[in-house]
Design a protein around this motif. Structure first.
Motif, PDB file in Angstrom:
ATOM      1  N   LYS A 164       0.807  -1.230   0.000  1.00 19.31           N
ATOM      2  CA  LYS A 164       0.000   0.000   0.000  1.00 19.31           C
ATOM      3  C   LYS A 164       0.838   1.278   0.000  1.00 19.31           C
ATOM      4  O   LYS A 164       0.391   2.304  -0.471  1.00 19.31           O
ATOM      5  CB  LYS A 164      -0.938   0.016   1.212  1.00 19.31           C
ATOM      6  CG  LYS A 164      -1.908  -1.162   1.261  1.00 19.31           C
ATOM      7  CD  LYS A 164      -2.761  -1.248   0.009  1.00 19.31           C
ATOM      8  CE  LYS A 164      -3.751  -2.410   0.092  1.00 19.31           C
ATOM      9  NZ  LYS A 164      -4.499  -2.602  -1.177  1.00 19.31           N
ATOM     10  N   ARG A 165       2.052   1.193   0.573  1.00 17.52           N
ATOM     11  CA  ARG A 165       2.900   2.391   0.638  1.00 17.52           C
ATOM     12  C   ARG A 165       3.934   2.347  -0.485  1.00 17.52           C
ATOM     13  O   ARG A 165       5.035   1.812  -0.321  1.00 17.52           O
ATOM     14  CB  ARG A 165       3.586   2.505   2.008  1.00 17.52           C
ATOM     15  CG  ARG A 165       2.625   2.864   3.133  1.00 17.52           C
ATOM     16  CD  ARG A 165       3.336   2.939   4.472  1.00 17.52           C
ATOM     17  NE  ARG A 165       4.422   3.916   4.495  1.00 17.52           N
ATOM     18  CZ  ARG A 165       4.251   5.227   4.695  1.00 17.52           C
ATOM     19  NH1 ARG A 165       3.038   5.724   4.861  1.00 17.52           N
ATOM     20  NH2 ARG A 165       5.293   6.034   4.715  1.00 17.52           N
ATOM     21  N   ILE A 166       3.527   2.865  -1.634  1.00 19.30           N
ATOM     22  CA  ILE A 166       4.398   2.899  -2.809  1.00 19.30           C
ATOM     23  C   ILE A 166       4.940   4.316  -2.966  1.00 19.30           C
ATOM     24  O   ILE A 166       4.174   5.274  -3.100  1.00 19.30           O
ATOM     25  CB  ILE A 166       3.644   2.478  -4.076  1.00 19.30           C
ATOM     26  CG1 ILE A 166       3.132   1.038  -3.937  1.00 19.30           C
ATOM     27  CG2 ILE A 166       4.547   2.610  -5.302  1.00 19.30           C
ATOM     28  CD1 ILE A 166       2.247   0.599  -5.082  1.00 19.30           C
ATOM     29  N   GLY A 167       6.253   4.444  -2.947  1.00  9.99           N
ATOM     30  CA  GLY A 167       6.877   5.754  -3.096  1.00  9.99           C
ATOM     31  C   GLY A 167       7.300   6.003  -4.525  1.00  9.99           C
ATOM     32  O   GLY A 167       8.077   5.241  -5.102  1.00  9.99           O
ATOM     33  N   GLY A 168       6.765   7.068  -5.109  1.00  6.36           N
ATOM     34  CA  GLY A 168       7.261   7.531  -6.399  1.00  6.36           C
ATOM     35  C   GLY A 168       8.332   8.567  -6.137  1.00  6.36           C
ATOM     36  O   GLY A 168       8.172   9.435  -5.275  1.00  6.36           O
ATOM     37  N   ILE A 169       9.450   8.475  -6.837  1.00  9.30           N
ATOM     38  CA  ILE A 169      10.549   9.418  -6.594  1.00  9.30           C
ATOM     39  C   ILE A 169      11.114   9.912  -7.917  1.00  9.30           C
ATOM     40  O   ILE A 169      11.275   9.140  -8.868  1.00  9.30           O
ATOM     41  CB  ILE A 169      11.644   8.773  -5.706  1.00  9.30           C
ATOM     42  CG1 ILE A 169      12.654   9.800  -5.221  1.00  9.30           C
ATOM     43  CG2 ILE A 169      12.311   7.612  -6.383  1.00  9.30           C
ATOM     44  CD1 ILE A 169      13.535   9.310  -4.084  1.00  9.30           C
ATOM     45  N   ASP A 170      11.372  11.215  -7.992  1.00 10.15           N
ATOM     46  CA  ASP A 170      11.910  11.806  -9.216  1.00 10.15           C
ATOM     47  C   ASP A 170      12.683  13.069  -8.874  1.00 10.15           C
ATOM     48  O   ASP A 170      12.574  13.607  -7.767  1.00 10.15           O
ATOM     49  CB  ASP A 170      10.787  12.113 -10.205  1.00 10.15           C
ATOM     50  CG  ASP A 170      11.288  12.240 -11.641  1.00 10.15           C
ATOM     51  OD1 ASP A 170      12.452  11.892 -11.904  1.00 10.15           O
ATOM     52  OD2 ASP A 170      10.520  12.701 -12.507  1.00 10.15           O
ATOM     53  N   SER A 190       6.254  16.362 -15.576  1.00 10.22           N
ATOM     54  CA  SER A 190       6.068  17.791 -15.276  1.00 10.22           C
ATOM     55  C   SER A 190       6.475  18.699 -16.431  1.00 10.22           C
ATOM     56  O   SER A 190       5.924  19.792 -16.592  1.00 10.22           O
ATOM     57  CB  SER A 190       6.861  18.174 -14.023  1.00 10.22           C
ATOM     58  OG  SER A 190       8.247  17.975 -14.215  1.00 10.22           O
ATOM     59  N   LYS A 191       7.412  18.245 -17.267  1.00 13.75           N
ATOM     60  CA  LYS A 191       7.870  19.063 -18.393  1.00 13.75           C
ATOM     61  C   LYS A 191       6.785  19.216 -19.457  1.00 13.75           C
ATOM     62  O   LYS A 191       6.848  20.122 -20.288  1.00 13.75           O
ATOM     63  CB  LYS A 191       9.133  18.456 -19.017  1.00 13.75           C
ATOM     64  CG  LYS A 191      10.337  18.432 -18.084  1.00 13.75           C
ATOM     65  CD  LYS A 191      11.586  17.929 -18.767  1.00 13.75           C
ATOM     66  CE  LYS A 191      11.535  16.442 -19.093  1.00 13.75           C
ATOM     67  NZ  LYS A 191      11.448  15.581 -17.891  1.00 13.75           N
ATOM     68  N   ILE A 247       5.209   7.193 -17.539  1.00 15.85           N
ATOM     69  CA  ILE A 247       4.454   5.935 -17.526  1.00 15.85           C
ATOM     70  C   ILE A 247       3.991   5.510 -16.132  1.00 15.85           C
ATOM     71  O   ILE A 247       3.196   4.588 -16.014  1.00 15.85           O
ATOM     72  CB  ILE A 247       5.276   4.787 -18.165  1.00 15.85           C
ATOM     73  CG1 ILE A 247       6.573   4.532 -17.371  1.00 15.85           C
ATOM     74  CG2 ILE A 247       5.573   5.080 -19.628  1.00 15.85           C
ATOM     75  CD1 ILE A 247       7.368   3.325 -17.876  1.00 15.85           C
ATOM     76  N   SER A 248       4.481   6.169 -15.093  1.00 16.83           N
ATOM     77  CA  SER A 248       4.072   5.831 -13.732  1.00 16.83           C
ATOM     78  C   SER A 248       3.415   7.031 -13.080  1.00 16.83           C
ATOM     79  O   SER A 248       3.998   8.119 -13.011  1.00 16.83           O
ATOM     80  CB  SER A 248       5.281   5.385 -12.898  1.00 16.83           C
ATOM     81  OG  SER A 248       4.975   5.434 -11.507  1.00 16.83           O
ATOM     82  N   TYR A 249       2.218   6.829 -12.558  1.00 14.40           N
ATOM     83  CA  TYR A 249       1.466   7.895 -11.886  1.00 14.40           C
ATOM     84  C   TYR A 249       2.235   8.428 -10.684  1.00 14.40           C
ATOM     85  O   TYR A 249       2.340   9.641 -10.487  1.00 14.40           O
ATOM     86  CB  TYR A 249       0.116   7.322 -11.453  1.00 14.40           C
ATOM     87  CG  TYR A 249      -0.856   8.295 -10.810  1.00 14.40           C
ATOM     88  CD1 TYR A 249      -1.658   9.129 -11.590  1.00 14.40           C
ATOM     89  CD2 TYR A 249      -0.999   8.345  -9.429  1.00 14.40           C
ATOM     90  CE1 TYR A 249      -2.575   9.999 -11.001  1.00 14.40           C
ATOM     91  CE2 TYR A 249      -1.917   9.203  -8.828  1.00 14.40           C
ATOM     92  CZ  TYR A 249      -2.698  10.030  -9.617  1.00 14.40           C
ATOM     93  OH  TYR A 249      -3.602  10.883  -9.035  1.00 14.40           O
ATOM     94  N   ALA A 250       2.812   7.540  -9.887  1.00 11.25           N
ATOM     95  CA  ALA A 250       3.525   7.947  -8.673  1.00 11.25           C
ATOM     96  C   ALA A 250       4.775   8.755  -9.003  1.00 11.25           C
ATOM     97  O   ALA A 250       5.075   9.765  -8.351  1.00 11.25           O
ATOM     98  CB  ALA A 250       3.892   6.720  -7.839  1.00 11.25           C
ATOM     99  N   ILE A 251       5.522   8.323 -10.027  1.00  9.20           N
ATOM    100  CA  ILE A 251       6.729   9.052 -10.412  1.00  9.20           C
ATOM    101  C   ILE A 251       6.365  10.406 -11.004  1.00  9.20           C
ATOM    102  O   ILE A 251       7.004  11.429 -10.716  1.00  9.20           O
ATOM    103  CB  ILE A 251       7.583   8.229 -11.400  1.00  9.20           C
ATOM    104  CG1 ILE A 251       8.111   6.960 -10.723  1.00  9.20           C
ATOM    105  CG2 ILE A 251       8.748   9.060 -11.930  1.00  9.20           C
ATOM    106  CD1 ILE A 251       8.870   6.025 -11.654  1.00  9.20           C
ATOM    107  N   ALA A 252       5.323  10.434 -11.842  1.00  8.71           N
ATOM    108  CA  ALA A 252       4.879  11.704 -12.417  1.00  8.71           C
ATOM    109  C   ALA A 252       4.455  12.676 -11.323  1.00  8.71           C
ATOM    110  O   ALA A 252       4.758  13.873 -11.380  1.00  8.71           O
ATOM    111  CB  ALA A 252       3.730  11.462 -13.388  1.00  8.71           C
ATOM    112  N   ALA A 253       3.758  12.167 -10.303  1.00  8.84           N
ATOM    113  CA  ALA A 253       3.345  13.012  -9.178  1.00  8.84           C
ATOM    114  C   ALA A 253       4.572  13.606  -8.486  1.00  8.84           C
ATOM    115  O   ALA A 253       4.596  14.800  -8.153  1.00  8.84           O
ATOM    116  CB  ALA A 253       2.519  12.198  -8.193  1.00  8.84           C
ATOM    117  N   ALA A 254       5.592  12.781  -8.275  1.00  8.21           N
ATOM    118  CA  ALA A 254       6.820  13.261  -7.637  1.00  8.21           C
ATOM    119  C   ALA A 254       7.498  14.328  -8.492  1.00  8.21           C
ATOM    120  O   ALA A 254       8.009  15.328  -7.968  1.00  8.21           O
ATOM    121  CB  ALA A 254       7.776  12.090  -7.400  1.00  8.21           C
ATOM    122  N   SER A 255       7.489  14.132  -9.806  1.00  8.70           N
ATOM    123  CA  SER A 255       8.130  15.108 -10.691  1.00  8.70           C
ATOM    124  C   SER A 255       7.416  16.455 -10.641  1.00  8.70           C
ATOM    125  O   SER A 255       8.044  17.509 -10.688  1.00  8.70           O
ATOM    126  CB  SER A 255       8.183  14.586 -12.134  1.00  8.70           C
ATOM    127  OG  SER A 255       6.953  14.729 -12.815  1.00  8.70           O
TER     128      SER A 255
END
Length: 258
Positions: A76-82, A112-113, A193-201
């Motif tokens: 449940k705790r998935i960290g997106g990082i960018d 984000s770009k 391609i990843s919602y979590a990574i995009a959110a972090a960006s």
């Protein structure tokens, strides 16, 4: 509402302009059935918007498919990082790690770009509302010069992880591997391609852009309020005229300033 027939076109236009997208489906047939061409066109316009929303919803579901597969396994705790700011001539490199609630589903989340400043700021607010936890990591220009930008980026990422209240069960990272005991999955073009990574960006980009706006107040000659430290022609010209500031990366500008 059964019909718009007894309303003026102007009144209908005001209603449509303020209409919640959840009511598009019921409103479109009423508009298209109206005898007035102007009102029919509003119906066609809403129909196009509805199709666009459906396509965007499908894109977000596709972006979330990887996270969904892990949620289904009980993670449940998935960290997106960018990161943001690897390429500029000035300012820090900034990273964000964000752990979103599994039901977060914000349309238009993307690299984000690919987003306007206004959209990034709007989404940043929404994503922080959806966050179980998040943290920012930042490494300044002096450390970048000492350890190089790749190592500085990795340091900012590990610093942001340390700042979380509790570590994630899994990390999704954009194209990097970092030194952590947390299980991690590196994804090429992860922010697309990843919602979590995009959110972090998005969160990292908004944070860094706001920081560069502050630096602009101190060093207005360099245009940090719009170039964000990147090497535009005007920025390079200012560097050659005024010399570097304390936030410039010496290792990045050595061939530009003699």
């Amino acid at each position: 509402m059964n019909s718009f027939q007894n309303m003026t076109v102007k009144s209908i236009k005001e209603i449509v302009a303020n209409l919640n997208s959840e009511r598009y489906q019921e409103t479109i047939p009423l508009l298209k059935a109206d005898s007035r061409v102007a009102v029919q066109k509003m119906g066609l316009s809403l129909e196009k918007k509805l199709l666009a929303i459906a396509a965007e919803t499908q894109r977000i579901e596709k972006m979330k498919s990887l996270e969904a597969s892990y949620y289904a396994k009980g993670i449940k705790r998935i960290g997106g990082i960018d990161e943001v700011g690897r390429g500029p001539l000035a300012g820090p490199v900034v990273t964000c790690v964000i752990i979103l609630k599994p039901d977060s589903h914000r349309l238009y989340v993307n690299d984000s770009k690919k987003l306007s400043q206004k959209m990034r700021e709007h989404l940043c607010e929404q994503l922080l509302e959806d966050a179980q936890d998040y943290a920012i990591g930042m490494v300044d220009n002096d450390i970048i010069d000492q350890i190089n930008i790749l190592n500085a980026t990795k340091k900012a990422m590990t610093d942001s992880l340390t700042a979380l209240k509790d570590p994630p069960e899994l990390l999704l990272i954009d194209a990097l591997q970092i030194n952590t005991a947390i299980p991690q999955k590196s994804l090429i073009h992860g922010d697309a391609i990843s919602y979590a990574i995009a959110a972090a960006s998005i969160v990292a980009k908004v944070y860094r852009d706001n920081l560069m706006q502050i630096y602009h107040q101190e060093y207005p000659e360099y245009g940090f309020d719009h170039n964000m430290g990147y090497g535009t022609a005007a920025h390079i010209a200012a560097l050659r005229e005024y010399g570097p500031t304390p936030i410039h990366r010496k290792s990045f500008i050595s061939n530009l300033v003699r």
